[in-house]
Structure formats: C-alpha cells, structure tokens
Design a protein around this motif. Sequence first.
Motif, PDB file in Angstrom:
ATOM      1  N   PRO A 193       0.822  -1.217   0.000  1.00  0.00           N
ATOM      2  CA  PRO A 193       0.000   0.000   0.000  1.00  0.00           C
ATOM      3  C   PRO A 193       0.852   1.260   0.000  1.00  0.00           C
ATOM      4  O   PRO A 193       1.926   1.315   0.614  1.00  0.00           O
ATOM      5  CB  PRO A 193      -0.800  -0.125   1.305  1.00  0.00           C
ATOM      6  CG  PRO A 193      -0.828  -1.586   1.610  1.00  0.00           C
ATOM      7  CD  PRO A 193       0.474  -2.124   1.114  1.00  0.00           C
ATOM      8  N   ARG A 194       0.360   2.261  -0.684  1.00  0.00           N
ATOM      9  CA  ARG A 194       1.061   3.531  -0.770  1.00  0.00           C
ATOM     10  C   ARG A 194       1.066   4.234   0.583  1.00  0.00           C
ATOM     11  O   ARG A 194       0.120   4.126   1.364  1.00  0.00           O
ATOM     12  CB  ARG A 194       0.415   4.419  -1.823  1.00  0.00           C
ATOM     13  CG  ARG A 194       0.468   3.836  -3.218  1.00  0.00           C
ATOM     14  CD  ARG A 194      -0.342   4.634  -4.211  1.00  0.00           C
ATOM     15  NE  ARG A 194       0.106   6.012  -4.330  1.00  0.00           N
ATOM     16  CZ  ARG A 194      -0.370   6.868  -5.235  1.00  0.00           C
ATOM     17  NH1 ARG A 194      -1.323   6.476  -6.075  1.00  0.00           N
ATOM     18  NH2 ARG A 194       0.079   8.086  -5.287  1.00  0.00           N
ATOM     19  N   THR A 195       2.138   4.968   0.832  1.00  0.00           N
ATOM     20  CA  THR A 195       2.254   5.739   2.071  1.00  0.00           C
ATOM     21  C   THR A 195       2.580   7.198   1.792  1.00  0.00           C
ATOM     22  O   THR A 195       2.937   7.934   2.714  1.00  0.00           O
ATOM     23  CB  THR A 195       3.339   5.131   2.977  1.00  0.00           C
ATOM     24  OG1 THR A 195       4.589   5.085   2.265  1.00  0.00           O
ATOM     25  CG2 THR A 195       2.966   3.719   3.411  1.00  0.00           C
ATOM     26  N   ASP A 196       2.417   7.645   0.537  1.00  0.00           N
ATOM     27  CA  ASP A 196       2.739   9.027   0.185  1.00  0.00           C
ATOM     28  C   ASP A 196       1.568   9.935   0.508  1.00  0.00           C
ATOM     29  O   ASP A 196       0.603   9.552   1.177  1.00  0.00           O
ATOM     30  CB  ASP A 196       3.126   9.121  -1.296  1.00  0.00           C
ATOM     31  CG  ASP A 196       2.048   8.536  -2.205  1.00  0.00           C
ATOM     32  OD1 ASP A 196       0.916   8.303  -1.715  1.00  0.00           O
ATOM     33  OD2 ASP A 196       2.327   8.302  -3.391  1.00  0.00           O
ATOM     34  N   GLU A 197       1.641  11.174   0.018  1.00  0.00           N
ATOM     35  CA  GLU A 197       0.593  12.158   0.315  1.00  0.00           C
ATOM     36  C   GLU A 197      -0.747  11.783  -0.309  1.00  0.00           C
ATOM     37  O   GLU A 197      -1.798  12.275   0.118  1.00  0.00           O
ATOM     38  CB  GLU A 197       1.024  13.541  -0.168  1.00  0.00           C
ATOM     39  CG  GLU A 197       1.247  13.667  -1.668  1.00  0.00           C
ATOM     40  CD  GLU A 197       2.621  13.182  -2.112  1.00  0.00           C
ATOM     41  OE1 GLU A 197       2.915  13.283  -3.316  1.00  0.00           O
ATOM     42  OE2 GLU A 197       3.381  12.709  -1.244  1.00  0.00           O
ATOM     43  N   GLU A 198      -0.752  10.880  -1.303  1.00  0.00           N
ATOM     44  CA  GLU A 198      -1.992  10.467  -1.937  1.00  0.00           C
ATOM     45  C   GLU A 198      -2.770   9.441  -1.097  1.00  0.00           C
ATOM     46  O   GLU A 198      -3.953   9.194  -1.344  1.00  0.00           O
ATOM     47  CB  GLU A 198      -1.698   9.854  -3.307  1.00  0.00           C
ATOM     48  CG  GLU A 198      -1.023  10.805  -4.292  1.00  0.00           C
ATOM     49  CD  GLU A 198      -1.995  11.835  -4.826  1.00  0.00           C
ATOM     50  OE1 GLU A 198      -3.207  11.574  -4.793  1.00  0.00           O
ATOM     51  OE2 GLU A 198      -1.526  12.892  -5.274  1.00  0.00           O
ATOM     52  N   ALA A 199      -2.101   8.837  -0.106  1.00  0.00           N
ATOM     53  CA  ALA A 199      -2.743   7.776   0.667  1.00  0.00           C
ATOM     54  C   ALA A 199      -3.957   8.287   1.442  1.00  0.00           C
ATOM     55  O   ALA A 199      -4.982   7.601   1.537  1.00  0.00           O
ATOM     56  CB  ALA A 199      -1.737   7.138   1.619  1.00  0.00           C
ATOM     57  N   ALA A 200      -3.854   9.496   2.000  1.00  0.00           N
ATOM     58  CA  ALA A 200      -4.982  10.034   2.778  1.00  0.00           C
ATOM     59  C   ALA A 200      -6.199  10.251   1.890  1.00  0.00           C
ATOM     60  O   ALA A 200      -7.332   9.967   2.290  1.00  0.00           O
ATOM     61  CB  ALA A 200      -4.566  11.331   3.457  1.00  0.00           C
ATOM     62  N   GLU A 201      -5.979  10.755   0.680  1.00  0.00           N
ATOM     63  CA  GLU A 201      -7.099  10.964  -0.237  1.00  0.00           C
ATOM     64  C   GLU A 201      -7.718   9.633  -0.664  1.00  0.00           C
ATOM     65  O   GLU A 201      -8.942   9.524  -0.797  1.00  0.00           O
ATOM     66  CB  GLU A 201      -6.628  11.751  -1.453  1.00  0.00           C
ATOM     67  CG  GLU A 201      -7.747  12.152  -2.396  1.00  0.00           C
ATOM     68  CD  GLU A 201      -7.281  13.045  -3.523  1.00  0.00           C
ATOM     69  OE1 GLU A 201      -8.072  13.271  -4.463  1.00  0.00           O
ATOM     70  OE2 GLU A 201      -6.123  13.516  -3.481  1.00  0.00           O
ATOM     71  N   GLN A 202      -6.878   8.616  -0.865  1.00  0.00           N
ATOM     72  CA  GLN A 202      -7.406   7.294  -1.208  1.00  0.00           C
ATOM     73  C   GLN A 202      -8.218   6.713  -0.060  1.00  0.00           C
ATOM     74  O   GLN A 202      -9.250   6.083  -0.280  1.00  0.00           O
ATOM     75  CB  GLN A 202      -6.255   6.356  -1.564  1.00  0.00           C
ATOM     76  CG  GLN A 202      -6.698   4.969  -2.003  1.00  0.00           C
ATOM     77  CD  GLN A 202      -7.517   4.999  -3.288  1.00  0.00           C
ATOM     78  OE1 GLN A 202      -7.000   5.314  -4.355  1.00  0.00           O
ATOM     79  NE2 GLN A 202      -8.803   4.676  -3.189  1.00  0.00           N
ATOM     80  N   GLN A 203      -7.783   6.954   1.171  1.00  0.00           N
ATOM     81  CA  GLN A 203      -8.534   6.464   2.333  1.00  0.00           C
ATOM     82  C   GLN A 203      -9.910   7.106   2.385  1.00  0.00           C
ATOM     83  O   GLN A 203     -10.911   6.433   2.652  1.00  0.00           O
ATOM     84  CB  GLN A 203      -7.756   6.776   3.612  1.00  0.00           C
ATOM     85  CG  GLN A 203      -8.500   6.498   4.898  1.00  0.00           C
ATOM     86  CD  GLN A 203      -8.143   5.176   5.533  1.00  0.00           C
ATOM     87  OE1 GLN A 203      -7.084   4.625   5.258  1.00  0.00           O
ATOM     88  NE2 GLN A 203      -9.015   4.661   6.376  1.00  0.00           N
ATOM     89  N   ARG A 204      -9.978   8.407   2.117  1.00  0.00           N
ATOM     90  CA  ARG A 204     -11.278   9.085   2.128  1.00  0.00           C
ATOM     91  C   ARG A 204     -12.187   8.529   1.035  1.00  0.00           C
ATOM     92  O   ARG A 204     -13.398   8.347   1.245  1.00  0.00           O
ATOM     93  CB  ARG A 204     -11.082  10.594   1.946  1.00  0.00           C
ATOM     94  CG  ARG A 204     -10.532  11.292   3.177  1.00  0.00           C
ATOM     95  CD  ARG A 204     -10.629  12.792   3.040  1.00  0.00           C
ATOM     96  NE  ARG A 204      -9.756  13.296   1.983  1.00  0.00           N
ATOM     97  CZ  ARG A 204      -8.492  13.646   2.176  1.00  0.00           C
ATOM     98  NH1 ARG A 204      -7.940  13.557   3.380  1.00  0.00           N
ATOM     99  NH2 ARG A 204      -7.765  14.115   1.178  1.00  0.00           N
TER     100      ARG A 204
END
Length: 473
Positions: A193-204
């Motif tokens: 799983p990605r852990t970059d700045e895009e991860a939070a948006e994917q979680q939402r």
Amino acid sequence: MNKHHDFAAGSADEQQITLRSPAELADALPYMMGFHPSDSIVLVALHGGRGRFGGRLRLGIPRSSREWEPVAQQLAECLIHGSERRGPRPDGIVVFLCQEPAEDESGLRVMERLRPLAQRLRTACGALDVPVYEALCISDGRFWSYCCPDARCCPPDGTPLALPGTSVMAAAAAYAGIQVRGSLREMEARLMPRTDEEAAEQQRALDQAGAALVPRILDEQGRRRLAAETLELARRVLDRLARTPRTPQAAASGEGDAADDRLVSHQEAAELILGLQDRRTRDRAAQWMEGPDAAPALRLWRALSRRCVGSYDSHAAAPLTLAGWVSWSLGDEPAARVALGLALRADPGYVFARLLHQACNEGLDPETLRHCLRQEQDWPTPGGAVAVGAAAAGDRPAGDRRVVSDGQPSADHPTGPAAAGQERLRHRRRRARVRSAARAARGPGAVSRHRPDSPGTPVRVGRRSGRGSRSGR
C-alpha cells in the motif's frame, strides 16, 4: 574434511549443471527462485543419486522462535508430501536461511541466532526419513554451513558470496534467459500500500465508497447489480491501461507503477477494491487471465493492491490474489509466489490465495484452472453486454438468454429466494469443478486440507473493525 554432495540443477531431460560445493549452492539460490529471497526459509527437494533439484518452497522467517518448531514440521510435510503427489519421494533436501543483519548485528550473529531454526528443520525432515544434505545461512554478503564442521572449506567467519554474474550458474542462467529480478523485498515493495501524500485521499475515497455500498448489498438483486457495475468499471479501466502500453524498462521499475497509478482515479480504485471483496465478482474478474487482456489486467490488480491503504490493508487480499493468479497463468511463477504470499499476509484465511499458493508451489499446470474459468464466461452487465472474457452476447450458446438489461432482471433471470438458492447451487457446482480440476492436476491420492469457500458470505465493505471481522473466502 566433510564430504559435500554434488547437486544437479535442471531436469533429467535438460542440460544439467553440477554444483559441487556450498559456495555454488549459495550462488544458485537466486536463479532457482527468480529473486534474492530476503528474510526467508527456502527448502529445495533433491532426487536421485546426483541430487537433481525438484520442488521448492519459501516462507518468511517467523519472528518468534516459539513458532519455529511447528513451522519446520509444516514445511517439511508440505515439501515431502507435495513431491510424492507429483512423483517420486525426495531423496534429500537442501535448506537455506536468508536474513540480513539488524542494526548493530553482524552476519555471524544472524547465523548463530538462526542455528536452532536450522536444527529444527533438519530434525523435521529427518523425522520423515528424508535427510538434509546441506543447510546454509546467507547474510551480509556471506554464507555459513550448518552441516560442515571443517573450517578449511567452511570457515567460522563465513565465506564471501561470489560476485554477481561471475559463476558458472550465472553464465548458464544468462544463456537460458533466466533473470534475477532483485530482492524479495524490492518485489514486495511494488505491491505494498502507498504511504505518500496520496494515501490520505485514497482512504477518504474508500470510506465514501463503503458508505455508499452498504445499502446496496442487503439484498441479492442489489448485490448482483453492484457486481455487474464493478466488472463493467474494471473493463473500462483495463481497456484504458491496454491503450497505454509500457516499455520493458518501465514495466520492470517503479516508473511504470507510478504511470499506472495515474491512470486509475481514487474513486475508481475505491469502487473496484470494495467490489472485488465479493467472491463471485472476483471469480469473474479472474477470467482476464490470457490473451490481450492478461497484461493490462495484471497491471490493474497490482495498482489496486497499492491503493489498499490504511485500515483497508486486509482488502488487498483480493487484488493480490488476482495478480498472483494472472502471473502464474502467464508462466511467471516467482511473481506469482510473491503476490500470493502477500495476499496471505494481508488475510491468512483467504482460501483462494491459499489454494493458488499451494498449487503454484507444487508445480501444477495452471491450464486446468484456466479451463474451468473459461466455462463461466456469462456474467451479465447493466448494459446487457457479457463481461469478463466474452466479446459479445453472441458468444453465448444458442438459447442462453441470461442477460440483464439496464440492471433489471429479465423473465429468464428472476430474483427472490428461489433464484438466490439456484445461484448458490450454481456457485457450489462451480467450486466443485475447480476443486476436482485441482485434484486431477495433483494426481491420485491428493487430499486438500483447505476448507472450500462458503457460499453466501456478504461482500465486505468499510474499515476493518478487528481480526475477527474477516469473512471466509
């Protein structure tokens, strides 16, 4: 001086390479596996007087030493009994323990720490009347033998590994077109799983998609429509990836992965990840396994695996299993084993991954399962087209009118308790055919120790609420 055995790399009807020392065995390991197996236990079966290599299996080294004895017994039984199902019983086994030193730890310390594990593996194999001819520890660019007490050939401080590409095995592998694709850790990193700045948006996006899906899975008709929409979306994204080919250099690097990630939006990834939690949907998606669909499908499943971020990490079992299945179907067994191993790490009870992992490790032919999946290419979509492998409605047998138009059931495809019961019966029969095919491929006398998927388990959406929340697969 301890007597070392000669080992033959290659089958009986192929050109063979004789390995005469622990040094040559250690150098051959990455070529046997297709990658450098970091943090791994590797067992290789040997056959005949010349020690011809047979089946092999790999497992991550358990962190707790309390698990070493049961793990050793399980690995020995799996390799020996699996070899017996395919053919002759092994005459011997070679053991490799591969682990890099932790901070402030030397390779020598790693070797001593893992010595009890090596002894348990030797004891477990010996209890089944199969001796361990050699047991090696590989760490920090050196190797040690647990079987050879002679310091003249196996010094206590270890022996440096051969320089990459300089051995006889490396030359033979290059001639045969065999490539070593980095370390196991590097291969796993491309699926994590990605852990970059895009991860939070994917979680939402996953949270929002989960909230929208919950009301739709409470009845059979809603689940069927959701499944059809998931497959239709997957088909669109797959076609998008197919129109964007990658160079071989990009395909072998993170550059190609980043390009694929940009082709799949957060919302699309969320809907696909959650939709694939339904087993029937996943099974239909597994039919993109060959021909022009296979390569873009593999890219899609890998991309979805990287989008199972945060509390949705266990949802990665579905796309990882699909990635492992397509890799195996395409003949890429090293990549298949890595993906299936990660799927079982995400959800140890994921039955489809367990069955595929066992079949891949036992060297079965994937064509048997491909044949079964080809028989189930009639999954309807909201627009009436047949998804997953069939080009159009005309590909179905004459008289088969099981088509859903605009998401509504036709007279030939009713809903309600009776229809749900019929669907469960078809699902059981399909599973029975797959299991029968697997048993036929393994040969007579093979018994599966895995429980079959239980029909009727609801699709899993939303965050993981705890270890006990995982449904059976």
